[in-house]
Design a protein around this motif. Structure first.
Motif, PDB file in Angstrom:
ATOM      1  N   ASN A   1       0.829  -1.198   0.000  1.00  0.00           N
ATOM      2  CA  ASN A   1       0.000   0.000   0.000  1.00  0.00           C
ATOM      3  C   ASN A   1       0.868   1.254   0.000  1.00  0.00           C
ATOM      4  O   ASN A   1       0.416   2.336  -0.328  1.00  0.00           O
ATOM      5  N   ASN A   2       2.130   1.052   0.389  1.00  0.00           N
ATOM      6  CA  ASN A   2       3.081   2.148   0.402  1.00  0.00           C
ATOM      7  C   ASN A   2       4.460   1.573   0.131  1.00  0.00           C
ATOM      8  O   ASN A   2       4.872   0.619   0.793  1.00  0.00           O
TER       9      ASN A   2
ATOM     10  N   GLN B   1       8.410   3.195  -0.648  1.00  0.00           N
ATOM     11  CA  GLN B   1       9.214   4.384  -0.813  1.00  0.00           C
ATOM     12  C   GLN B   1      10.680   4.003  -1.010  1.00  0.00           C
ATOM     13  O   GLN B   1      11.151   3.017  -0.445  1.00  0.00           O
TER      14      GLN B   1
ATOM     15  N   PHE C   1      14.551   5.701  -0.633  1.00  0.00           N
ATOM     16  CA  PHE C   1      15.273   6.771   0.046  1.00  0.00           C
ATOM     17  C   PHE C   1      16.759   6.681  -0.293  1.00  0.00           C
ATOM     18  O   PHE C   1      17.287   5.602  -0.550  1.00  0.00           O
TER      19      PHE C   1
ATOM     20  N   LEU D   1      17.747  10.879   5.610  1.00  0.00           N
ATOM     21  CA  LEU D   1      17.032  10.109   4.602  1.00  0.00           C
ATOM     22  C   LEU D   1      16.328  11.074   3.653  1.00  0.00           C
ATOM     23  O   LEU D   1      15.477  11.853   4.068  1.00  0.00           O
TER      24      LEU D   1
ATOM     25  N   ASN E   1      13.821  11.576   0.612  1.00  0.00           N
ATOM     26  CA  ASN E   1      12.755  10.896  -0.132  1.00  0.00           C
ATOM     27  C   ASN E   1      13.064  10.956  -1.629  1.00  0.00           C
ATOM     28  O   ASN E   1      13.218  12.043  -2.190  1.00  0.00           O
TER      29      ASN E   1
ATOM     30  N   TYR F   1       7.837   7.956  -3.855  1.00  0.00           N
ATOM     31  CA  TYR F   1       6.710   7.278  -3.225  1.00  0.00           C
ATOM     32  C   TYR F   1       6.026   6.544  -4.356  1.00  0.00           C
ATOM     33  O   TYR F   1       5.448   7.189  -5.244  1.00  0.00           O
TER      34      TYR F   1
ATOM     35  N   PHE G   1      17.767   2.917   0.335  1.00  0.00           N
ATOM     36  CA  PHE G   1      16.837   2.037   1.034  1.00  0.00           C
ATOM     37  C   PHE G   1      15.502   1.977   0.315  1.00  0.00           C
ATOM     38  O   PHE G   1      14.984   2.993  -0.156  1.00  0.00           O
TER      39      PHE G   1
ATOM     40  N   GLY H   1       1.084   1.587   9.563  1.00  0.00           N
ATOM     41  CA  GLY H   1       1.441   2.795   8.848  1.00  0.00           C
ATOM     42  C   GLY H   1       2.922   3.082   8.892  1.00  0.00           C
ATOM     43  O   GLY H   1       3.393   4.041   8.273  1.00  0.00           O
ATOM     44  N   ASN H   2       3.667   2.247   9.628  1.00  0.00           N
ATOM     45  CA  ASN H   2       5.116   2.423   9.676  1.00  0.00           C
ATOM     46  C   ASN H   2       5.739   1.910   8.388  1.00  0.00           C
ATOM     47  O   ASN H   2       5.051   1.380   7.510  1.00  0.00           O
ATOM     48  N   LEU H   3       7.052   2.077   8.261  1.00  0.00           N
ATOM     49  CA  LEU H   3       7.785   1.545   7.123  1.00  0.00           C
ATOM     50  C   LEU H   3       8.696   0.410   7.572  1.00  0.00           C
ATOM     51  O   LEU H   3       9.318   0.485   8.635  1.00  0.00           O
TER      52      LEU H   3
ATOM     53  N   PHE I   1      11.997  -1.504   6.444  1.00  0.00           N
ATOM     54  CA  PHE I   1      13.129  -1.206   5.574  1.00  0.00           C
ATOM     55  C   PHE I   1      13.864  -2.466   5.152  1.00  0.00           C
ATOM     56  O   PHE I   1      14.017  -3.419   5.929  1.00  0.00           O
TER      57      PHE I   1
ATOM     58  N   PHE J   1       6.608   8.229  13.941  1.00  0.00           N
ATOM     59  CA  PHE J   1       7.285   6.958  14.186  1.00  0.00           C
ATOM     60  C   PHE J   1       8.716   7.235  14.633  1.00  0.00           C
ATOM     61  O   PHE J   1       9.365   8.174  14.163  1.00  0.00           O
TER      62      PHE J   1
ATOM     63  N   ARG K   1       3.870  11.398   9.013  1.00  0.00           N
ATOM     64  CA  ARG K   1       3.023  11.265   7.831  1.00  0.00           C
ATOM     65  C   ARG K   1       2.025  12.402   7.873  1.00  0.00           C
ATOM     66  O   ARG K   1       1.407  12.641   8.905  1.00  0.00           O
TER      67      ARG K   1
END
Lengths: 108, 116
Positions: A30-31, A33, A35, A43, A45, A48, A86, A94-96, A98, B34, B97
């Motif tokens: 769903n997400n 990214q 970096f 980091l 961006n 996305y 990365f 909702g976190n990432l 890696f 986070f 976010r």
């Protein structure tokens, strides 16, 4: 849990060369990214890109969600492109999550 | 837009003392922030999820009494490392976010903590 695998782990290029970095993931996306971590740890961006293709200057990225991979293309590499790249996938909170990164060194 | 700041950028403290790290979203509101930790030559690992107005959610193996998180407003989350020990030395990075703009995350510049 969700697995994010990046390859290659290390890459050395001559300035001006092109490269492709790969990110494989184990779950639906769903997400996603990309970096660039600079030598000071920041980091940056890059993209996305949960699906499709995007381009920004010399960089472009493609995610094929159905086949669970994403690619980052760097063209005409410069020494300033050096650092760690990365890939990160969105987690349930909702976190990432890696990958371990690809360390890129561009030599003059 | 989408700028996240952290303060301090680096800190050296003595074993047993506490250190507070601030994470601010400068141009957007963040219901959720986070906190990640990165050891040398390793990837980022999630420590906790910080929710505005409620208790943080900690990852397995992260001591909630040692790493206190407060998310008092939509633009500020703080991480306090209590009774720091040398093994807490690491690079701490926060992300946020934009509450109204989907799931893309933006990262602060990080805080390098050294405990002597």
């Amino acid at each position: 849990g969700i697995q994010v695998e990046q390859s290659p782990p290390d890459l050395i290029l001559q300035e001006g060369a092109n490269s492709t970095l790969r990110c494989n993931f184990s779950d639906s996306v769903n997400n996603l990214q990309w970096f660039h971590q600079n030598p000071w740890g920041q980091l940056i961006n890059l993209f996305y890109i949960p699906s499709g293709t995007k381009q920004n200057g010399r960089l472009s990225a493609t995610t094929v969600a159905t086949e669970r991979y994403s690619l980052l293309y760097i063209s005409s590499s410069q020494t300033t492109d050096s650092g760690v790249y990365f890939c990160a996938l969105g987690g349930s909170q909702g976190n990432l999550i890696f990958g371990k990164g690809t360390k890129l060194s561009v030599k003059p | 837009g989408a700028v996240v700041s952290q303060h301090p950028s680096w800190v050296i403290c003595k074993s047993g003392t506490s250190v507070k790290i601030e994470c601010r979203s400068l141009d957007f509101q963040a219901t959720t922030m986070f906190w990640y930790r990165q050891f040398p030559k390793q990837s980022l690992m999630l420590m906790a999820t910080s929710n505005e107005g409620s208790k943080a959610t900690y990852e397995q193996g992260v001591e909630k009494d040692k790493f206190l998180i407060n998310h008092a407003s939509l633009t500020l989350s703080t991480l306090t490392v209590t009774s720091a020990h040398p093994e807490d030395s690491s690079f701490y990075i926060c992300s946020a976010r934009d509450s109204g703009q989907g799931s893309e995350q933006y990262f602060g510049p990080g805080t390098r903590l050294t405990v002597t």
